[in-house]
Write an enzyme that holds these catalytic residues in place. Structure first.
Site, PDB file in Angstrom:
ATOM      1  N   ARG A 155     -10.224 -11.495   2.051  1.00 49.06           N
ATOM      2  CA  ARG A 155     -11.061 -12.562   1.487  1.00 49.06           C
ATOM      3  C   ARG A 155     -10.358 -13.908   1.569  1.00 49.06           C
ATOM      4  O   ARG A 155     -11.015 -14.951   1.617  1.00 49.06           O
ATOM      5  CB  ARG A 155     -11.472 -12.183   0.049  1.00 49.06           C
ATOM      6  CG  ARG A 155     -10.339 -12.094  -0.914  1.00 49.06           C
ATOM      7  CD  ARG A 155     -10.704 -11.295  -2.161  1.00 49.06           C
ATOM      8  NE  ARG A 155     -10.718  -9.847  -1.917  1.00 49.06           N
ATOM      9  CZ  ARG A 155     -11.002  -8.935  -2.828  1.00 49.06           C
ATOM     10  NH1 ARG A 155     -11.334  -9.293  -4.061  1.00 49.06           N
ATOM     11  NH2 ARG A 155     -10.990  -7.648  -2.524  1.00 49.06           N
ATOM     12  N   LYS A 188       0.842  -1.197   0.000  1.00 54.61           N
ATOM     13  CA  LYS A 188       0.000   0.000   0.000  1.00 54.61           C
ATOM     14  C   LYS A 188       0.879   1.251   0.000  1.00 54.61           C
ATOM     15  O   LYS A 188       2.007   1.209   0.494  1.00 54.61           O
ATOM     16  CB  LYS A 188      -0.856   0.026   1.277  1.00 54.61           C
ATOM     17  CG  LYS A 188      -2.007  -0.955   1.290  1.00 54.61           C
ATOM     18  CD  LYS A 188      -2.817  -0.795   2.576  1.00 54.61           C
ATOM     19  CE  LYS A 188      -3.959  -1.796   2.659  1.00 54.61           C
ATOM     20  NZ  LYS A 188      -4.991  -1.603   1.624  1.00 54.61           N
TER      21      LYS A 188
HETATM   22  N1  BES Z   1      -8.128  -3.684   4.369  1.00 55.13           N
HETATM   23  C1  BES Z   1      -8.286  -3.320   3.020  1.00 55.13           C
HETATM   24  C2  BES Z   1      -9.599  -2.596   2.727  1.00 55.13           C
HETATM   25  C3  BES Z   1      -9.791  -1.253   3.372  1.00 55.13           C
HETATM   26  C4  BES Z   1      -9.603  -0.112   2.631  1.00 55.13           C
HETATM   27  C5  BES Z   1     -10.222  -1.135   4.664  1.00 55.13           C
HETATM   28  C6  BES Z   1      -9.821   1.113   3.198  1.00 55.13           C
HETATM   29  C7  BES Z   1     -10.423   0.097   5.219  1.00 55.13           C
HETATM   30  C8  BES Z   1     -10.237   1.230   4.488  1.00 55.13           C
HETATM   31  C9  BES Z   1      -8.246  -4.558   2.140  1.00 55.13           C
HETATM   32  O1  BES Z   1      -7.465  -5.605   2.602  1.00 55.13           O
HETATM   33  C10 BES Z   1      -7.705  -4.142   0.832  1.00 55.13           C
HETATM   34  O2  BES Z   1      -6.559  -3.764   0.797  1.00 55.13           O
HETATM   35  N2  BES Z   1      -8.504  -4.204  -0.223  1.00 55.13           N
HETATM   36  C11 BES Z   1      -8.096  -3.814  -1.504  1.00 55.13           C
HETATM   37  C12 BES Z   1      -8.557  -4.841  -2.481  1.00 55.13           C
HETATM   38  C13 BES Z   1      -8.030  -4.654  -3.864  1.00 55.13           C
HETATM   39  C14 BES Z   1      -6.547  -4.970  -3.882  1.00 55.13           C
HETATM   40  C15 BES Z   1      -8.771  -5.544  -4.807  1.00 55.13           C
HETATM   41  C16 BES Z   1      -8.720  -2.455  -1.805  1.00 55.13           C
HETATM   42  O3  BES Z   1      -9.861  -2.241  -1.420  1.00 55.13           O
HETATM   43  O4  BES Z   1      -8.046  -1.624  -2.385  1.00 55.13           O
HETATM   44 MN    MN Z   2      -5.450  -5.419   2.002  1.00 50.41          MN
END
Ligand code: BES
Ligand code: MN
Ligand code: ZN
Length: 514
Positions: free
Chosen positions: A366, A286
């Site tokens: 997931r 990230k």
């Molecule tokens: N934990 C994150 C989702 C999230 C985003 C929670 C913002 C709280 C605030 C999750 O694990 C994630 O990183 N999801 C990705 C998925 C993507 C790579 C398909 C996302 O939402 O960007």
């Molecule tokens: Mn994530």
């Protein structure tokens, strides 16, 4: 944090000896137009209190807007040292949720002023049902009492020492007593979840989350088992393990069981929570901005632990299994890579697990939930609910107001939405369906862990649905609402504790099956 003492009183309001007596007011204005003025009305019949506020009301400086406050010192003919009027907003719009918020507002008014004792007067009418308001007011007081600054070296604990709910004596007192006690249990359970979510990643590793769950379970008589890497290997939890393999911290599979005596048939409910104690994204790292917030990526797991706590105390007549899949998502020499194939847990040892193609290691929630859901089914769950801070796409879709809800079964979904009237939490349904499943088909294996740019919250839910298969299932995507970004009069900035109350009501809705 000091434990807030709570008391239910049916005494006359003006007789209550307290540092701060909070009374509610509504705006009864019905006319519209340029010369329309708010018409605040105090919700009490107590003559001394009415007299005390009447000059301030006449002055026009208080409009009884939602969570608006007015403070009066040394009111004549009233034993309380101070009176606080809290607005509920327009009378026609006042709900049980407004009462919950007003109670939190009163508590959060008291705290910075070093007032440690509060009584809240609840009117008999205006907002129905009264009993629901009694429970909500106590919940709201606990919610307002929570502050996240636990690591400040000069922290002054300003949590309330005592909260009294003052109810009119004409009500069904035993029924109100029951609701009052429920409010205490639910409020404390929600704060238990929030205190877990508030902990940073270095203070709350998967192992420590397991210990905290274990302590809670032991205190309340829930069966509890905490497993780690070896057991995950035995169970062939290849998806869950693939997330954990990039971290020096071992994963924790937290399994709590509530088995009420004499309940040997009927549904077995499973509450499955995402417990990523920190989400860096893994090799699909990230960006640095706001990454610190990813300590709250275990909010779904914490919500399920909060719900299990409330269940242990409220003792509904239905069996419940709580499962939290806890791991840290880190980049490392051993971390999984985009393109890797992982084999998810098989439903039975003789069967093959689904082959997952990892497209993005940041779609880790997931993965851990897939194995958690399969494990729940293997343990005999007839109905599953999961909660997870799963996707940024859900935040794009619904903002920070509603959480997403998805389901593969109308009856089960219906039970969930019915409970929202009690919980007061906001969830908005998004679809699932086979057309979306097409978007996560893999060329090399069975399923991909991301579905591209569009409908990201839905393809994530679709991934989970592939593991729930024909078991009735609900998925809650709480990414947008698990963290309060801006303090409100009734809740601090920080963890919200979302889903504890709604999951609890969903569980209780299955009691009628018996
Ligand atoms: N934990 C994150 C989702 C999230 C985003 C929670 C913002 C709280 C605030 C999750 O694990 C994630 O990183 N999801 C990705 C998925 C993507 C790579 C398909 C996302 O939402 O960007
Ligand atoms: Mn994530
Ligand atoms: Zn995550």
């Amino acid at each position: 944090m000091e434990i807030m003492r709570t008391e239910l009183s049916f005494a006359n309001l003006s007789e209550l000896q307290t540092e701060l007596l909070a009374v509610l007011a509504v705006d009864t204005q019905t006319s519209k137009g340029a010369d329309a003025r708010p018409e605040p009305v105090l919700l009490t019949y107590d003559a001394a209190i009415l007299a005390a506020v009447s000059p301030a009301f006449a002055s026009g400086e208080f409009n009884a807007g939602a969570n608006e406050t007015l403070l009066l010192h040394a009111p004549v003919g009233v034993k309380a040292s101070r009176l606080l009027v809290v607005g509920l907003g327009p009378k026609s719009k006042a709900t049980v949720q407004s009462v919950r918020n007003a109670a939190g507002t009163a508590v959060r008014f008291a705290k910075p002023r070093n007032i440690r004792e509060l009584a809240l007067a609840l009117p008999e009418s205006v907002v129905q049902p009264f009993n629901g308001c009694a429970r909500a007011a106590v919940e709201g007081a606990f919610i307002g009492d929570f502050d996240p600054d636990t690591y400040r070296s000069d922290r002054k604990d300003r949590s309330l020492q005592s909260f009294t709910l003052a109810a009119p004596s004409a009500v069904d007192q035993p029924a109100v007593q029951t609701q009052f006690q429920e409010g205490v249990i639910v409020g404390e359970s929600q704060n238990f979840a929030r205190s877990l979510v508030n902990e940073p990643g270095n203070k709350l590793t998967p192992t420590i989350l397991g210990q905290r769950a274990g302590q809670m379970a032991e205190q309340l008589g829930l069966k509890c088992a905490i497993f780690s890497t070896d057991k995950l290997r035995d169970l062939k939890m290849g998806a869950f393990l693939s997330v954990a393999q990039g971290s020096a911290e071992p994963p924790a599979l937290i399994v709590l069981r509530y088995d009420p005596p004499g309940v040997n048939d009927g549904p077995v409910l499973a509450l499955v929570g995402k417990g990523i104690t920190f989400d860096t994204g893994g090799i699909s790292l990230k960006p640095a901005d706001n990454m610190e917030k990813m300590k709250y990526d275990m909010a779904g797991g914490a919500a399920m632990l909060g719900a299990m706590r409330a269940i242990a105390l409220l003792k509904p007549k239905v069996r419940v299994i709580g499962i939290v899949c806890a791991a840290e998502n880190m980049p490392d020499g051993k971390a999984q890579k985009p393109g890797d194939i992982q084999i998810a847990m098989p439903l039975a040892p003789s069967k093959a697990g689904k082959a997952i193609e990892i497209i993005n290691t940041d779609a880790e929630g997931r993965l851990v939930l897939a194995d958690g859901i399969t494990y729940a089914r293997q343990l005999g769950a007839t109905h599953i609910i999961d909660a997870a801070t799963l996707t940024g796409a859900c935040v794009v879709a619904l903002g920070m107001v509603n959480a997403g809800v998805f389901s593969n079964d109308e009856d089960t979904y219906e039970k969930f939405t019915t409970g929202l009237a009690v919980s007061g939490e906001k969830f908005w349904r998004l679809p699932v369906g086979d057309e979306y499943a097409e978007m996560i088909k893999s060329d090399i294996g069975d399923i991909k862990n991301t579905g591209g740019r569009w409908g990201g919250a839905i393809t994530a839910a679709e991934f989970l649905r592939a593991f729930a298969e024909d078991t009735p299932w609900i998925h809650l995507d709480i990414a947008g609402v698990a963290w309060v970004e801006e303090a409100k009069p009734y809740i601090a900035k920080g963890p919200s504790g979302i889903a504890v109350r709604s999951v609890l009501e969903w569980v209780r809705s299955f009691e009628s099956h018996r």
